[in-house]
Design a protein around this motif. Structure first.
Motif, PDB file in Angstrom:
ATOM      1  N   UNK A   1      -4.526   1.074   1.396  1.00 24.89           N
ATOM      2  CA  UNK A   1      -4.540   0.164   0.243  1.00 24.89           C
ATOM      3  C   UNK A   1      -5.614   0.607  -0.737  1.00 24.89           C
ATOM      4  N   UNK A   2      -5.562   0.036  -1.934  1.00 17.97           N
ATOM      5  CA  UNK A   2      -6.404   0.500  -3.041  1.00 17.97           C
ATOM      6  C   UNK A   2      -7.899   0.387  -2.765  1.00 17.97           C
ATOM      7  N   UNK A   3      -8.305  -0.572  -1.942  1.00 16.91           N
ATOM      8  CA  UNK A   3      -9.744  -0.743  -1.699  1.00 16.91           C
ATOM      9  C   UNK A   3     -10.291   0.246  -0.672  1.00 16.91           C
ATOM     10  N   UNK A   4      -9.445   1.186  -0.222  1.00 15.28           N
ATOM     11  CA  UNK A   4      -9.895   2.199   0.719  1.00 15.28           C
ATOM     12  C   UNK A   4      -9.653   1.859   2.174  1.00 15.28           C
ATOM     13  N   UNK A   5      -9.125   0.656   2.437  1.00 12.08           N
ATOM     14  CA  UNK A   5      -8.851   0.256   3.815  1.00 12.08           C
ATOM     15  C   UNK A   5      -7.592   0.936   4.324  1.00 12.08           C
ATOM     16  N   UNK A   6      -7.623   1.341   5.589  1.00 10.28           N
ATOM     17  CA  UNK A   6      -6.475   1.965   6.229  1.00 10.28           C
ATOM     18  C   UNK A   6      -6.049   1.081   7.393  1.00 10.28           C
ATOM     19  N   UNK A   7      -4.774   0.698   7.410  1.00 10.69           N
ATOM     20  CA  UNK A   7      -4.241  -0.161   8.459  1.00 10.69           C
ATOM     21  C   UNK A   7      -3.265   0.616   9.340  1.00 10.69           C
ATOM     22  N   UNK A   8      -3.220   0.259  10.610  1.00 10.88           N
ATOM     23  CA  UNK A   8      -2.241   0.824  11.538  1.00 10.88           C
ATOM     24  C   UNK A   8      -1.206  -0.251  11.857  1.00 10.88           C
ATOM     25  N   UNK A   9       0.079   0.104  11.795  1.00 11.73           N
ATOM     26  CA  UNK A   9       1.144  -0.828  12.146  1.00 11.73           C
ATOM     27  C   UNK A   9       1.946  -0.247  13.313  1.00 11.73           C
ATOM     28  N   UNK A  10       2.882  -1.037  13.837  1.00 14.04           N
ATOM     29  CA  UNK A  10       3.751  -0.621  14.945  1.00 14.04           C
ATOM     30  C   UNK A  10       2.940  -0.151  16.160  1.00 14.04           C
ATOM     31  N   UNK A  11       2.441  -1.122  16.894  1.00 10.88           N
ATOM     32  CA  UNK A  11       1.587  -0.865  18.053  1.00 10.88           C
ATOM     33  C   UNK A  11       2.362  -0.851  19.373  1.00 10.88           C
TER      34      UNK A  11
ATOM     35  N   UNK B   1       0.821  -1.200   0.000  1.00  7.57           N
ATOM     36  CA  UNK B   1       0.000   0.000   0.000  1.00  7.57           C
ATOM     37  C   UNK B   1       0.853   1.248   0.000  1.00  7.57           C
ATOM     38  N   UNK B   2       0.240   2.365   0.305  1.00  7.09           N
ATOM     39  CA  UNK B   2       0.919   3.656   0.348  1.00  7.09           C
ATOM     40  C   UNK B   2       0.722   4.295   1.717  1.00  7.09           C
ATOM     41  N   UNK B   3       1.679   5.128   2.156  1.00  6.42           N
ATOM     42  CA  UNK B   3       1.473   5.853   3.406  1.00  6.42           C
ATOM     43  C   UNK B   3       0.242   6.748   3.311  1.00  6.42           C
ATOM     44  N   UNK B   4      -0.478   6.862   4.404  1.00  6.17           N
ATOM     45  CA  UNK B   4      -1.639   7.751   4.446  1.00  6.17           C
ATOM     46  C   UNK B   4      -1.176   9.192   4.256  1.00  6.17           C
ATOM     47  N   UNK B   5      -1.944   9.974   3.532  1.00  3.32           N
ATOM     48  CA  UNK B   5      -1.577  11.368   3.254  1.00  3.32           C
ATOM     49  C   UNK B   5      -2.733  12.283   3.619  1.00  3.32           C
ATOM     50  N   UNK B   6      -2.460  13.288   4.432  1.00  2.61           N
ATOM     51  CA  UNK B   6      -3.515  14.183   4.899  1.00  2.61           C
ATOM     52  C   UNK B   6      -4.119  14.992   3.764  1.00  2.61           C
TER      53      UNK B   6
ATOM     54  N   UNK C   1      -1.648   5.287  19.989  1.00  3.29           N
ATOM     55  CA  UNK C   1      -0.748   6.292  20.561  1.00  3.29           C
ATOM     56  C   UNK C   1       0.450   6.664  19.694  1.00  3.29           C
ATOM     57  N   UNK C   2       0.494   6.198  18.437  1.00  3.56           N
ATOM     58  CA  UNK C   2       1.641   6.542  17.589  1.00  3.56           C
ATOM     59  C   UNK C   2       1.248   6.487  16.110  1.00  3.56           C
ATOM     60  N   UNK C   3       0.127   7.118  15.785  1.00  2.24           N
ATOM     61  CA  UNK C   3      -0.391   7.041  14.413  1.00  2.24           C
ATOM     62  C   UNK C   3       0.309   8.051  13.500  1.00  2.24           C
ATOM     63  N   UNK C   4       1.625   7.888  13.363  1.00  5.40           N
ATOM     64  CA  UNK C   4       2.411   8.708  12.459  1.00  5.40           C
ATOM     65  C   UNK C   4       2.222   8.216  11.028  1.00  5.40           C
ATOM     66  N   UNK C   5       2.673   8.996  10.065  1.00  2.03           N
ATOM     67  CA  UNK C   5       2.507   8.616   8.666  1.00  2.03           C
ATOM     68  C   UNK C   5       3.146   7.266   8.369  1.00  2.03           C
ATOM     69  N   UNK C   6       4.324   7.004   8.962  1.00  7.11           N
ATOM     70  CA  UNK C   6       5.017   5.739   8.726  1.00  7.11           C
ATOM     71  C   UNK C   6       4.257   4.547   9.286  1.00  7.11           C
ATOM     72  N   UNK C   7       3.308   4.804  10.178  1.00  6.03           N
ATOM     73  CA  UNK C   7       2.565   3.726  10.819  1.00  6.03           C
ATOM     74  C   UNK C   7       1.159   3.555  10.261  1.00  6.03           C
ATOM     75  N   UNK C   8       0.873   4.205   9.148  1.00  7.40           N
ATOM     76  CA  UNK C   8      -0.433   4.084   8.487  1.00  7.40           C
ATOM     77  C   UNK C   8      -0.220   3.625   7.057  1.00  7.40           C
ATOM     78  N   UNK C   9      -0.936   2.590   6.653  1.00 13.08           N
ATOM     79  CA  UNK C   9      -0.832   2.070   5.287  1.00 13.08           C
ATOM     80  C   UNK C   9      -2.216   2.073   4.646  1.00 13.08           C
TER      81      UNK C   9
END
Length: 299
Positions: free
Chosen positions: A187-197, A97-102, A177-185
């Motif tokens: 994907x094309x179907x519109x789903x947003x995932x959080x990593x590094x918990x 996927x791609x990093x989330x972008x504001x 508690x750490x939803x930085x850009x690097x921790x958000x992915x």
């Protein structure tokens, strides 16, 4: 080079793979841990090697594992393959996927929906106690560092913000508690995932929102939009008040985090020292402005 990379694979890999994994490449973007894209059989995975200064950073790996189990079940994170019981590493599925972008259309709505879903997860046995976190960070900061005095001078102001934020709290929930850009992915179907918990804990949801506001430098209009999307109602004065106090608190924890990195040698670049000094100065001004508004009853 390849042989050295393969040495990265933990020796107990048969616990989580029937085929011996191999390293494809390092993954960049993380500030604390080392992550690698690996392949095991036909599956692409991410191997995260935990930071050597995890203890100094007050990271609760048991809490992270508990939060990941809940998030994985709800489909909010990269599917978990293996949590090392010795807390040295973590293996998850690789999400393309791609990093989330504001700046994307409906980006704040998408992020607010993810945050609401995280906050609805079942509780874990770990709570973010701000006073304890601050004390823990200070134990790992060298009192001979040239920024030490400037950071210590922030303490009295910070205690006021903590007291006010606690007085406004109306309940706790599980937070990333750490939803930085690097921790958000995204994907094309519109789903947003959080990593590094690794900072996950029970806490005030407005701390989570403040992390987003501060890290993405949201302007007042964007803050209003984020609050409205998260709360499912227009933001009120008390909502903005909670957000501003938690913003100062997060800023303080963030600058202490960098101070630990500097004092431990994990980040030794000269610009890190300058960054700590600048952040401390900006944080002092931000704190004074918020507290002055409260005193003059304009807040």
């Amino acid at each position: 080079m390849i042989a050295a990379a393969n040495d990265i694979i933990p020796p107990d890999w048969p616990r989580w793979s029937t085929a011996k994994p191999s390293v494809i490449k390092p993954l960049t973007g993380g500030l604390t841990n080392q992550s690698f894209l690996i392949i095991a059989g036909n599956a692409q995975l991410v191997l995260r090697k935990n930071s050597a200064i995890s203890e100094a950073l007050d990271l609760n790996r048991r809490a992270e594992a508990a939060a990941l189990r809940r998030a994985d079940k709800a489909g909010l994170c990269a599917p978990v393959i293996y949590c090392d019981p010795g807390h040295q590493y973590l293996v998850t599925r690789y999400i393309q996927g791609e990093p989330w972008c504001v700046g994307r259309a409906d980006a704040l709505k998408q992020l607010a929906q993810l945050v609401r879903s995280i906050h609805a997860l079942p509780a874990i046995d770990a709570q973010l106690e701000i006073d304890d976190k601050v004390a823990s960070y200070w134990r790992s900061i060298d009192d001979g560092a040239d920024f030490y005095t400037a950071l210590r001078a922030l303490d009295p102001k910070l205690q006021r913000h903590i007291a006010i934020a606690k007085s406004l709290n109306d309940g706790i929930c599980l937070c990333h508690n750490d939803l930085l850009m690097a921790n958000l992915i995204a994907v094309d179907n519109g789903t947003l995932y959080a990593i590094d918990w690794e900072y996950a804990a029970m806490g005030d949801p407005f701390y989570e929102l403040a992390v987003i506001v501060e890290e993405y430098r949201l302007d007042k209009r964007q803050q209003q939009r984020l609050l409205a999307e998260y709360l499912n109602r227009p933001a009120m004065q008390i909502d903005r008040q909670r957000l501003d106090h938690w913003g100062v608190i997060y800023g303080y924890l963030s600058v202490l985090w960098y101070a630990i990195q500097w004092c431990s040698g994990a980040m030794s670049q000269p610009h890190i020292n300058t960054k700590i000094r600048d952040r401390a100065s900006n944080l002092s001004a931000q704190s004074s402005a918020i507290l002055q508004l409260k005193r003059t009853k304009l807040f």
